[in-house]
Structure formats: C-alpha cells, structure tokens
Design a protein around this motif. Sequence first.
Motif, PDB file in Angstrom:
ATOM      1  N   ASP A  59       0.848  -1.195   0.000  1.00  0.00           N
ATOM      2  CA  ASP A  59       0.000   0.000   0.000  1.00  0.00           C
ATOM      3  C   ASP A  59       0.885   1.246   0.000  1.00  0.00           C
ATOM      4  O   ASP A  59       1.107   1.862   1.040  1.00  0.00           O
ATOM      5  N   ASN A  60       1.376   1.616  -1.154  1.00  0.00           N
ATOM      6  CA  ASN A  60       2.283   2.775  -1.225  1.00  0.00           C
ATOM      7  C   ASN A  60       1.526   4.024  -1.654  1.00  0.00           C
ATOM      8  O   ASN A  60       1.662   4.501  -2.767  1.00  0.00           O
ATOM      9  N   THR A  61       0.728   4.550  -0.742  1.00  0.00           N
ATOM     10  CA  THR A  61      -0.113   5.698  -1.108  1.00  0.00           C
ATOM     11  C   THR A  61       0.166   6.886  -0.201  1.00  0.00           C
ATOM     12  O   THR A  61      -0.764   7.540   0.279  1.00  0.00           O
ATOM     13  N   GLY A  62       1.430   7.150   0.027  1.00  0.00           N
ATOM     14  CA  GLY A  62       1.745   8.380   0.762  1.00  0.00           C
ATOM     15  C   GLY A  62       2.406   8.130   2.098  1.00  0.00           C
ATOM     16  O   GLY A  62       2.943   7.056   2.356  1.00  0.00           O
ATOM     17  N   TYR A  63       2.370   9.152   2.931  1.00  0.00           N
ATOM     18  CA  TYR A  63       3.073   9.095   4.217  1.00  0.00           C
ATOM     19  C   TYR A  63       2.519   7.978   5.099  1.00  0.00           C
ATOM     20  O   TYR A  63       1.319   7.693   5.074  1.00  0.00           O
ATOM     21  N   ASP A  64       3.399   7.400   5.892  1.00  0.00           N
ATOM     22  CA  ASP A  64       3.032   6.304   6.785  1.00  0.00           C
ATOM     23  C   ASP A  64       2.583   6.887   8.131  1.00  0.00           C
ATOM     24  O   ASP A  64       3.372   6.996   9.069  1.00  0.00           O
ATOM     25  N   LEU A  65       1.303   7.285   8.201  1.00  0.00           N
ATOM     26  CA  LEU A  65       0.819   7.936   9.428  1.00  0.00           C
ATOM     27  C   LEU A  65       0.852   6.979  10.621  1.00  0.00           C
ATOM     28  O   LEU A  65       1.113   7.387  11.747  1.00  0.00           O
ATOM     29  N   ALA A  66       0.585   5.691  10.327  1.00  0.00           N
ATOM     30  CA  ALA A  66       0.620   4.722  11.434  1.00  0.00           C
ATOM     31  C   ALA A  66       2.028   4.643  12.012  1.00  0.00           C
ATOM     32  O   ALA A  66       2.221   4.636  13.234  1.00  0.00           O
ATOM     33  N   GLY A  67       3.016   4.616  11.109  1.00  0.00           N
ATOM     34  CA  GLY A  67       4.405   4.563  11.581  1.00  0.00           C
ATOM     35  C   GLY A  67       4.771   5.802  12.380  1.00  0.00           C
ATOM     36  O   GLY A  67       5.497   5.740  13.371  1.00  0.00           O
ATOM     37  N   LEU A  68       4.233   6.948  11.952  1.00  0.00           N
ATOM     38  CA  LEU A  68       4.532   8.217  12.625  1.00  0.00           C
ATOM     39  C   LEU A  68       3.886   8.267  14.017  1.00  0.00           C
ATOM     40  O   LEU A  68       4.505   8.713  14.986  1.00  0.00           O
ATOM     41  N   LEU A  69       2.651   7.791  14.103  1.00  0.00           N
ATOM     42  CA  LEU A  69       1.967   7.817  15.402  1.00  0.00           C
ATOM     43  C   LEU A  69       2.562   6.784  16.364  1.00  0.00           C
ATOM     44  O   LEU A  69       2.514   6.955  17.576  1.00  0.00           O
ATOM     45  N   THR A  70       3.137   5.724  15.792  1.00  0.00           N
ATOM     46  CA  THR A  70       3.759   4.715  16.653  1.00  0.00           C
ATOM     47  C   THR A  70       5.041   5.308  17.234  1.00  0.00           C
ATOM     48  O   THR A  70       5.930   5.722  16.497  1.00  0.00           O
ATOM     49  N   GLY A  71       5.107   5.366  18.557  1.00  0.00           N
ATOM     50  CA  GLY A  71       6.265   5.976  19.216  1.00  0.00           C
ATOM     51  C   GLY A  71       6.117   7.472  19.421  1.00  0.00           C
ATOM     52  O   GLY A  71       7.056   8.120  19.863  1.00  0.00           O
ATOM     53  N   SER A  72       4.924   8.036  19.133  1.00  0.00           N
ATOM     54  CA  SER A  72       4.767   9.494  19.270  1.00  0.00           C
ATOM     55  C   SER A  72       4.352   9.898  20.691  1.00  0.00           C
ATOM     56  O   SER A  72       4.233  11.087  20.992  1.00  0.00           O
ATOM     57  N   GLU A  73       4.111   8.931  21.558  1.00  0.00           N
ATOM     58  CA  GLU A  73       3.889   9.177  22.995  1.00  0.00           C
ATOM     59  C   GLU A  73       2.758  10.171  23.275  1.00  0.00           C
ATOM     60  O   GLU A  73       2.855  11.013  24.178  1.00  0.00           O
ATOM     61  N   GLY A  74       1.723  10.107  22.463  1.00  0.00           N
ATOM     62  CA  GLY A  74       0.560  10.966  22.702  1.00  0.00           C
ATOM     63  C   GLY A  74       0.783  12.422  22.345  1.00  0.00           C
ATOM     64  O   GLY A  74      -0.029  13.275  22.704  1.00  0.00           O
ATOM     65  N   THR A  75       1.850  12.735  21.624  1.00  0.00           N
ATOM     66  CA  THR A  75       2.148  14.140  21.318  1.00  0.00           C
ATOM     67  C   THR A  75       1.574  14.601  19.984  1.00  0.00           C
ATOM     68  O   THR A  75       1.609  15.798  19.687  1.00  0.00           O
ATOM     69  N   LEU A  76       1.059  13.671  19.161  1.00  0.00           N
ATOM     70  CA  LEU A  76       0.514  14.067  17.862  1.00  0.00           C
ATOM     71  C   LEU A  76      -0.987  13.838  17.780  1.00  0.00           C
ATOM     72  O   LEU A  76      -1.687  14.542  17.048  1.00  0.00           O
ATOM     73  N   GLY A  77      -1.462  12.843  18.497  1.00  0.00           N
ATOM     74  CA  GLY A  77      -2.875  12.515  18.440  1.00  0.00           C
ATOM     75  C   GLY A  77      -3.182  11.367  19.374  1.00  0.00           C
ATOM     76  O   GLY A  77      -2.291  10.842  20.053  1.00  0.00           O
ATOM     77  N   VAL A  78      -4.460  11.004  19.391  1.00  0.00           N
ATOM     78  CA  VAL A  78      -4.910   9.885  20.232  1.00  0.00           C
ATOM     79  C   VAL A  78      -5.209   8.708  19.317  1.00  0.00           C
ATOM     80  O   VAL A  78      -6.063   8.803  18.428  1.00  0.00           O
ATOM     81  N   VAL A  79      -4.523   7.602  19.530  1.00  0.00           N
ATOM     82  CA  VAL A  79      -4.817   6.381  18.769  1.00  0.00           C
ATOM     83  C   VAL A  79      -6.113   5.800  19.320  1.00  0.00           C
ATOM     84  O   VAL A  79      -6.259   5.636  20.537  1.00  0.00           O
ATOM     85  N   THR A  80      -7.071   5.510  18.436  1.00  0.00           N
ATOM     86  CA  THR A  80      -8.348   4.970  18.917  1.00  0.00           C
ATOM     87  C   THR A  80      -8.548   3.502  18.519  1.00  0.00           C
ATOM     88  O   THR A  80      -9.315   2.787  19.156  1.00  0.00           O
ATOM     89  N   ALA A  81      -7.884   3.060  17.443  1.00  0.00           N
ATOM     90  CA  ALA A  81      -7.983   1.649  17.035  1.00  0.00           C
ATOM     91  C   ALA A  81      -6.777   1.326  16.149  1.00  0.00           C
ATOM     92  O   ALA A  81      -6.111   2.235  15.639  1.00  0.00           O
ATOM     93  N   ALA A  82      -6.519   0.036  15.975  1.00  0.00           N
ATOM     94  CA  ALA A  82      -5.372  -0.347  15.138  1.00  0.00           C
ATOM     95  C   ALA A  82      -5.626  -1.675  14.445  1.00  0.00           C
ATOM     96  O   ALA A  82      -6.333  -2.547  14.966  1.00  0.00           O
ATOM     97  N   ARG A  83      -5.077  -1.791  13.256  1.00  0.00           N
ATOM     98  CA  ARG A  83      -5.047  -3.061  12.526  1.00  0.00           C
ATOM     99  C   ARG A  83      -3.686  -3.683  12.805  1.00  0.00           C
ATOM    100  O   ARG A  83      -2.641  -3.049  12.546  1.00  0.00           O
ATOM    101  N   LEU A  84      -3.683  -4.900  13.363  1.00  0.00           N
ATOM    102  CA  LEU A  84      -2.432  -5.504  13.824  1.00  0.00           C
ATOM    103  C   LEU A  84      -2.110  -6.780  13.068  1.00  0.00           C
ATOM    104  O   LEU A  84      -2.992  -7.590  12.762  1.00  0.00           O
ATOM    105  N   ARG A  85      -0.839  -6.948  12.817  1.00  0.00           N
ATOM    106  CA  ARG A  85      -0.324  -8.168  12.188  1.00  0.00           C
ATOM    107  C   ARG A  85      -0.291  -9.279  13.238  1.00  0.00           C
ATOM    108  O   ARG A  85       0.033  -9.037  14.396  1.00  0.00           O
ATOM    109  N   LEU A  86      -0.594 -10.503  12.828  1.00  0.00           N
ATOM    110  CA  LEU A  86      -0.425 -11.659  13.713  1.00  0.00           C
ATOM    111  C   LEU A  86       0.701 -12.537  13.171  1.00  0.00           C
ATOM    112  O   LEU A  86       1.081 -12.415  12.004  1.00  0.00           O
TER     113      LEU A  86
END
Length: 456
Positions: free
Chosen positions: A190-217
């Motif tokens: 899925d190469n459609t632009g910036y990786d917002l999930a990657g950016l929010l991961t490790g952002s320690e609540g400083t960019l937004g509130v994560v409300t749900a996630a799709r996770l790899r098993l």
Amino acid sequence: VASPQLADLAALTEVVGADHVLVDDDVRAGYEVDWTGRFRGRCRAVVRPGSTAEVAAVVRWCGAHGLAVVPQGGNTGLVGGSVPGPDGDGVVVSLHRLQRFDPVDEVAAQVTVGAGVTLAALHERVRGSGWAFGVDLAARDSATIGGMIATNAGGIRVLRHGAMRAQVLGVEAVLGDGSVVSHLGGLVKDNTGYDLAGLLTGSEGTLGVVTAARLRLVPDPPDRVVVLAPLPSVAAAMALCARLRARVPGLEALEAVLGDGLALVCDHLGLAHPFPADPPVALLAEWAGEGDPPDALVEIFGSDDVLVAADGAGRERLWRYREAMTESISAVGVPHKLDVTLPLGSVAEFADAVVGAVQAAVPPAAVHLFGHLGDGNLHVNVTGVDPDDERVDDVVLRLVADHGGSISAEHGIGRAKVPWLGLVRSDSEIAAFAAIKAALDPNGVMNPGVLLPGEG
Ligand code: FAD
Ligand code: MLT
Ligand code: ZN
C-alpha cells in the motif's frame, strides 16, 4: 482562550456522559501518578470517552479551552508520559472504554482492536486461531494496545518479531486538531503516501490519540523450551547470544538478570534460588518451533548447571526470575529507570562501567541491571536516590551516548528524558520533530512537556 471553571467541564458530560467526567480529588489521584511513583502531576478532570467521535469532541473542546490532552491507557508507562504535568492545566483522557474487537482475520493473519484493549485480552482472544500476537511484556494485564503503539513498546519477543511498529499495519486516530484519520484496511502492499501509522507509533501521545489499530499476527508454534543458564560475565553472555543467534533458528527471547537481580527477586517473592550460587549473569533463552529444539541449542547450553523447562508451568517458573525484576526493584524504593540500548559489541563494556560511574556520582545509589540482552537493551535501574536527583539520569545517559547507544530502547522519552534527547538526536532532527508536531497538533494541546524539548 478562556480557561474553563469546573462548571464549564459540565459541557464535557454532554459529550461522554456524567459518569465519565471524573473531577473528585480521590478519584483523579490514581490517574495523576505514574506506575513507579516517581512522576506526579495534576489535572482538571479525567475524561473517559466511549467512541472515536467522543475522543474527537474531547480533543476539540480541549483545543478551544487551551487545555492539554494527556492520553492514558493502562498507566504502566515508565517515563512519566501518561500523567499530567504539575501546572494542572490538562485533562487526562482515559481510553479504556475503546474496546472494539473485530473477529480475527485468519486468512490475512490480522485483527482490528480498539485502543483500550489490554495486551492480555488480545493474546486471549487470538489464542486458538492458529495465530498469535508477536509482542509480549510483563505489564500485559494492564498495558493497552493504544499505549503500546504510542510508546512503540518492545518487550520479550522483539528478537523474533520486532517491536510494536513492526505489528501495526494501520491506525485510526484523532489528531491534535480534532480531525479523524483512519486507515485500517491492512493491505499487504500500500504505497499511497506518508506512513501515518508509523509516525503515530512511538509518538507518545504528542501528535494525536490512537483509537484503534489493525495488527499483524504471527505463527504460533506448538512447542517451546526455556533455558536459564548461569554465566560468569556479560561478555560471556554476549558471546553465547551471538552463537545462539547464528546457529539456532526459532529463538524467541534472549533475556538476562545481572548482579544482585536474582537475589532481589527471590527475596521479594520468596522463591528458591535457581542455582547453588547466584551467578554474575542469569541468561534466559526461549526457543519455539515444532518438535524438538535444534541440536545446536542443546550443544551450546550443554552443562549440568543449566535449568530447562518445556511444559507451560515450568517455563513460567523460569520466566518469573526475569519478569519479576520490575516489581522487586519497586519494592526496594522508587527507582530511576533508564532503559537504554547499546551496540551489541559495547554491552559488556557499558555494563561493567555503569555501576561504578553511578556510584561515583551518587554514592548511596544501588544499581540493578537486567533486560533484553539479545537486543542490546539494558534496563539500568537505580534505587537509594531521591526521585528528583537527576545526576543519576545524567551520568547514565551520557555514558550511553559515549558508547554509541540510545537513551531509550523501548519505554520512550516521556517527561523523564526530555533534557537528554539532544544527546542522541541532532538539532535538525529535533526541528523536524517540532515541524511535524506543529502540523498535526496546531493548538499544541497533545501531551505538552512529553518527548519534545522546549514545551515546559
Ligand atoms: P500508558 O502508560 O497509559 O501511556 C504511555 C504513553 O502512551 C503516554 O505518553 C500516553 O500519553 C500515551 N498513550 C497511551 N494511550 C494512548 C493512545 N490511545 N493514543 C495516544 N497516546 C497514548 N515496556 C516495554 O516496552 N517493554 C517491556 O518489556 C515492558 N515491561 C513492563 C513491565 C512492567 C511490570 C511495567 C509496569 C511496565 C513495562 N513496560 C514495558 C512499560 C509499559 O508497559 C509500556 O510502555 C506500555 O506500552 C504502556 O502501555 P499503557 O497502556 O500502560 O500506556
Ligand atoms: C522489562 O523489560 O521488564 C520492562 O521494560 C520493565 C522495566 O524496565 O522495569
Ligand atoms: Zn524491557
């Protein structure tokens, strides 16, 4: 911007319901202190939204009133990022009610969950599907998926599966301006632009509130073996880890307890000491696969002193010596917790140097070392020192930087390490962080004082 009186907070009750705006001192208190007891703050209220739309309304309301948003999941974070600052001008937003749980997608090996789902609940729900979730850590009963994404949590299986960022395929989140972004399709490519999930991961609540996630098993092998081995030095342990990594496919964990750690755990829990004499290093290795473990595992650990467990209860017993370190240290006193990574080739030298360096800087200090040795990740915990005495943090983190390491391996920067971020991140990098923050959180409401320098 008008600062609301308590009465104004009543407006929030229209958003989340009266039961979910908590203002009483006694009730707020548990949300205002971190797990270690080292970080304490104050907030106007604790708000518990029950949906993504409610989170968005709360964030917008805070923006309009100039109040900080402090996202909080299980409050098991160890760097003070989940509690408000001292000025009291914030709202703790507890995400516990976000309990979405979609059915496991067994074809894609993925699952979508709400931010408030605990790690233990996720493991439980996935069990039996033929798949497993690849991250595990001792705070599993309380730590939430939202908090783990926000901290890019590591834990005991990074060696095999990577940290949270490697499991997060997409997120739904409320950004600092109150807008909702959602990308939960879980497409493999899925190469459609910036990786917002990657950016929010490790952002320690400083960019937004994560409300749900799709996770790899990940695959869930039927057989596991845990080995606990006594070793004479960190250098010997590192050499053994290298041989294991080279020759044993299926290694899930390489963990260690150093120095007085075993004695501390045995005293705290009343456990039998596992070896006739406590060794300088107790190395715990876990292998997972199908059938018997590779011959190389047996050959490399081939000694009478080694403890081995293949059944569930036995494995848990051996893990207890490692996993109970955190609670055993907290039983001694409020610790300074410094979670660091070193280049693998420098771990032994650093471990030898750090104890003397801390004791020279702050003589009453007791230094406890343990961690995820296979990742070069040591937890340097220091007790016997005032929680506010930052000489401890300073000496350890400078030594880490001198050895080419990172001042946070997995817990994040939080409030604890902000003054030292510049040791490992350049001015240009910190300016880029600030530019991203300004773009996604234009009102500056998201967890000020956490991660980024200069926010007070
Ligand atoms: P919290 O503590 O509530 O919050 C942590 C940070 O995330 C804060 O900055 C907070 O503002 C932010 N946040 C929380 N929820 C959200 C959200 N939904 N959206 C945006 N931001 C949010 N950590 C490891 O990495 N590896 C370990 O092995 C490990 N073991 C631990 C063992 C014990 C006994 C304990 C007490 C802690 C351990 N931790 C470990 C630390 C902790 O469990 C992790 O950092 C975990 O990811 C925190 O999750 P939480 O839900 O408790 O988050
Ligand atoms: C661990 O590895 O046990 C955790 O990161 C918790 C801690 O550092 O105490
Ligand atoms: Zn850890």
